[in-house]
Motif scaffolding. Structure first.
Motif, mmCIF file in Angstrom:
data_model
loop_
_atom_site.group_PDB
_atom_site.id
_atom_site.type_symbol
_atom_site.label_atom_id
_atom_site.label_comp_id
_atom_site.label_asym_id
_atom_site.label_seq_id
_atom_site.Cartn_x
_atom_site.Cartn_y
_atom_site.Cartn_z
ATOM 1 N N MET A 127 0.833 -1.208 0.000
ATOM 2 C CA MET A 127 0.000 0.000 0.000
ATOM 3 C C MET A 127 0.865 1.255 0.000
ATOM 4 O O MET A 127 0.620 2.194 -0.770
ATOM 5 C CB MET A 127 -0.923 0.007 1.220
ATOM 6 C CG MET A 127 -2.008 -1.000 1.185
ATOM 7 S SD MET A 127 -3.006 -0.867 2.691
ATOM 8 C CE MET A 127 -3.641 -2.525 2.791
ATOM 9 N N ALA A 128 1.883 1.281 0.876
ATOM 10 C CA ALA A 128 2.743 2.462 0.978
ATOM 11 C C ALA A 128 3.538 2.680 -0.301
ATOM 12 O O ALA A 128 3.608 3.805 -0.814
ATOM 13 C CB ALA A 128 3.679 2.326 2.173
ATOM 14 N N SER A 129 4.136 1.620 -0.812
ATOM 15 C CA SER A 129 4.981 1.799 -1.994
ATOM 16 C C SER A 129 4.167 2.117 -3.236
ATOM 17 O O SER A 129 4.597 2.927 -4.065
ATOM 18 C CB SER A 129 5.861 0.563 -2.216
ATOM 19 O OG SER A 129 5.074 -0.572 -2.464
ATOM 20 N N THR A 130 2.986 1.498 -3.384
ATOM 21 C CA THR A 130 2.173 1.820 -4.569
ATOM 22 C C THR A 130 1.618 3.236 -4.490
ATOM 23 O O THR A 130 1.544 3.925 -5.508
ATOM 24 C CB THR A 130 1.024 0.816 -4.764
ATOM 25 O OG1 THR A 130 0.217 0.765 -3.596
ATOM 26 C CG2 THR A 130 1.555 -0.568 -5.103
ATOM 27 N N SER A 131 1.241 3.677 -3.283
ATOM 28 C CA SER A 131 0.724 5.047 -3.174
ATOM 29 C C SER A 131 1.840 6.064 -3.425
ATOM 30 O O SER A 131 1.623 7.069 -4.115
ATOM 31 C CB SER A 131 0.054 5.282 -1.821
ATOM 32 O OG SER A 131 0.964 5.131 -0.770
ATOM 33 N N LEU A 132 3.029 5.802 -2.916
ATOM 34 C CA LEU A 132 4.141 6.737 -3.120
ATOM 35 C C LEU A 132 4.613 6.726 -4.573
ATOM 36 O O LEU A 132 4.787 7.788 -5.182
ATOM 37 C CB LEU A 132 5.300 6.382 -2.181
ATOM 38 C CG LEU A 132 6.464 7.344 -2.153
ATOM 39 C CD1 LEU A 132 6.008 8.740 -1.730
ATOM 40 C CD2 LEU A 132 7.531 6.841 -1.193
ATOM 41 N N ALA A 133 4.798 5.540 -5.131
ATOM 42 C CA ALA A 133 5.230 5.459 -6.532
ATOM 43 C C ALA A 133 4.160 6.032 -7.464
ATOM 44 O O ALA A 133 4.476 6.732 -8.428
ATOM 45 C CB ALA A 133 5.531 4.008 -6.905
ATOM 46 N N GLY A 134 2.898 5.741 -7.160
ATOM 47 C CA GLY A 134 1.814 6.262 -7.983
ATOM 48 C C GLY A 134 1.730 7.776 -7.939
ATOM 49 O O GLY A 134 1.528 8.428 -8.967
ATOM 50 N N ALA A 135 1.903 8.338 -6.749
ATOM 51 C CA ALA A 135 1.875 9.799 -6.620
ATOM 52 C C ALA A 135 3.007 10.430 -7.428
ATOM 53 O O ALA A 135 2.792 11.398 -8.166
ATOM 54 C CB ALA A 135 1.978 10.201 -5.151
ATOM 55 N N GLY A 136 4.199 9.877 -7.293
ATOM 56 C CA GLY A 136 5.339 10.404 -8.049
ATOM 57 C C GLY A 136 5.149 10.272 -9.546
ATOM 58 O O GLY A 136 5.445 11.192 -10.314
#
Length: 190
Positions: A127-136
C-alpha cells in the motif's frame, strides 16, 4: 511529440490507479508498469519521431518483467525492500561522512533490514509503496504533459514537489487502507 504524450497520459493514469487502488491492483498493475518503463527506456534509444520500435521493444521487455513480477510478486516486494534499503544505507553513510570502505557494509546491513521488513509487512508496504510510486508517477506525468505550467513537478529536489508527492501518497495510502482493512489478499499468497 507522440511518445511524450503517450508517456504522460499513461504516467498519470497508471500513477493515480497505483496511488489509490495499488493494493487491490498490485499484481495486475505490474505488467502495465513494466511495459511503461520498458517503453520509456526503449524510446530513449531512438529518435523522438520513432514510435514503432520503441513500442515493440518496450512491449517485449514489459512482458518479460510482467511475467516474472506477477508470479514472483512476494520476492519482488522483498527485492524492492533490499534495493531501497541499500540506497538508504549508502545515503546514510554519505550523510554521516563514513569512508568508502564502510559505506557498502552499512548499505548491505540496511538492505537486509529493509528486505526483511518489506517481506514481513508486505501488505502495508505494498500500500505504501504503490501510493508513493503512484503519486510520483502521476505528478511526473503532469510535468511532462504541461511542461510550461507544471514542469517544476519533474524536479524531485524541489521542496514543493516533495510535499505534494507525500500529501498525494498519504491520501492514496489512507484510501487503500480503509478499503482493504481486515482483508488479507496477498500476505497469504507467496
Amino acid at each position: 511529440m507522440f511518445q511524450t504524450l503517450v508517456i504522460a497520459v499513461l504516467s498519470i493514469g497508471i500513477g493515480l490507479a497505483a496511488c489509490f487502488m495499488g493494493y487491490q491492483l498490485f499484481r495486475f498493475l505490474l505488467p502495465f508498469l513494466a511495459a511503461l518503463y520498458g517503453y520509456a527506456v526503449a524510446a530513449s534509444w531512438f529518435s523522438p519521431e520513432a514510435w514503432f520500435w520503441p513500442f515493440i521493444i518496450g512491449l517485449i521487455v514489459g512482458l518479460i518483467f510482467a511475467f516474472l513480477a506477477y508470479f514472483l510478486w512476494s520476492i519482488t516486494v522483498g527485492i524492492g525492500g533490499v534495493t531501497l534499503g541499500f540506497g538508504a544505507g549508502m545515503q546514510l553513510a554519505a550523510f554521516l561522512g563514513l569512508g568508502s570502505m564502510l559505506a557498502p557494509v552499512i548499505g548491505i546491513v540496511v538492505a537486509l533490514i529493509f528486505g526483511f521488513m518489506f517481506f514481513s509487512a508486505r501488505d502495508l508496504l505494498v500500500m505504501a509503496s504503490t501510493s508513493l510510486a503512484g503519486a510520483g508517477l502521476a505528478l511526473t506525468g503532469l510535468a511532462i504533459m504541461l511542461p510550461g505550467l507544471l514542469g517544476w513537478l519533474a524536479n524531485s529536489s524541489n521542496f514543493l514537489t516533495f510535499i505534494l508527492t507525500i500529501v498525494l501518497a498519504a491520501i492514496g495510502f489512507g484510501t487503500q487502507y480503509r478499503t482493504m482493512a481486515g482483508r488479507n489478499i496477498y500476505a497469504v499468497m507467496v
